[in-house]
Design an enzyme around this catalytic site. Sequence first.
Site, mmCIF file in Angstrom:
data_model
loop_
_atom_site.group_PDB
_atom_site.id
_atom_site.type_symbol
_atom_site.label_atom_id
_atom_site.label_comp_id
_atom_site.label_asym_id
_atom_site.label_seq_id
_atom_site.Cartn_x
_atom_site.Cartn_y
_atom_site.Cartn_z
ATOM 1 C CG ASN A 77 -1.819 -1.178 1.175
ATOM 2 O OD1 ASN A 77 -1.522 -2.046 2.193
ATOM 3 N ND2 ASN A 77 -2.670 -1.458 0.352
ATOM 4 C CB ILE A 84 0.263 6.238 2.286
ATOM 5 C CG1 ILE A 84 1.740 6.608 2.843
ATOM 6 C CG2 ILE A 84 -0.458 4.989 3.340
ATOM 7 C CD1 ILE A 84 1.913 7.320 4.043
ATOM 8 C CB CYS A 85 -2.921 2.922 -1.161
ATOM 9 S SG CYS A 85 -4.764 2.670 -1.603
ATOM 10 C CG LEU A 86 -4.810 5.177 5.787
ATOM 11 C CD1 LEU A 86 -4.843 3.596 5.965
ATOM 12 C CD2 LEU A 86 -3.639 5.656 6.666
#
Length: 147
Positions: A77, A84-86
């Site tokens: 992620n 950041i994939c959040l």
Amino acid sequence: MALKRIQKELSDLQRDPPAHCSAGPVGDDLFHWQATIMGPPDSAYQGGVFFLTVHFPTDYPFKPPKIAFTTKIYHPNINSNGSICLDILRSQWSPALTVSKVLLSICSLLCDPNPDDPLVPDIAQIYKSDKEKYNRHAREWTQKYAM
């Protein structure tokens, strides 16, 4: 509005820092912070020190801060640019969230990656198919870049 909120978060952070995390302004610019996350114990990142940049928009907290890793990390992620994939940094952002809560969420992302919403599909595939290989790579990268 943004400045007052950022100052409050800074004093809260200094008074009660989240576990394994720290953050504060770079020089005099309160809209630009550096954050540190210690690799969580019992994770492949244990022992690593990971640096992140935090940029607050002028309409914070109505828009999320831009947070990115500056330390290279092997994670499905988090891509090579440190993005950041959040969800809480994008569609699920809420003005009730704080930098402290976001850093804790990033910490738990290190312990529990989300391979179903990857930024790096190749790493997500390894995570799903060969967890031991994934952990080995993550430990190697941690030793190489974060120690």
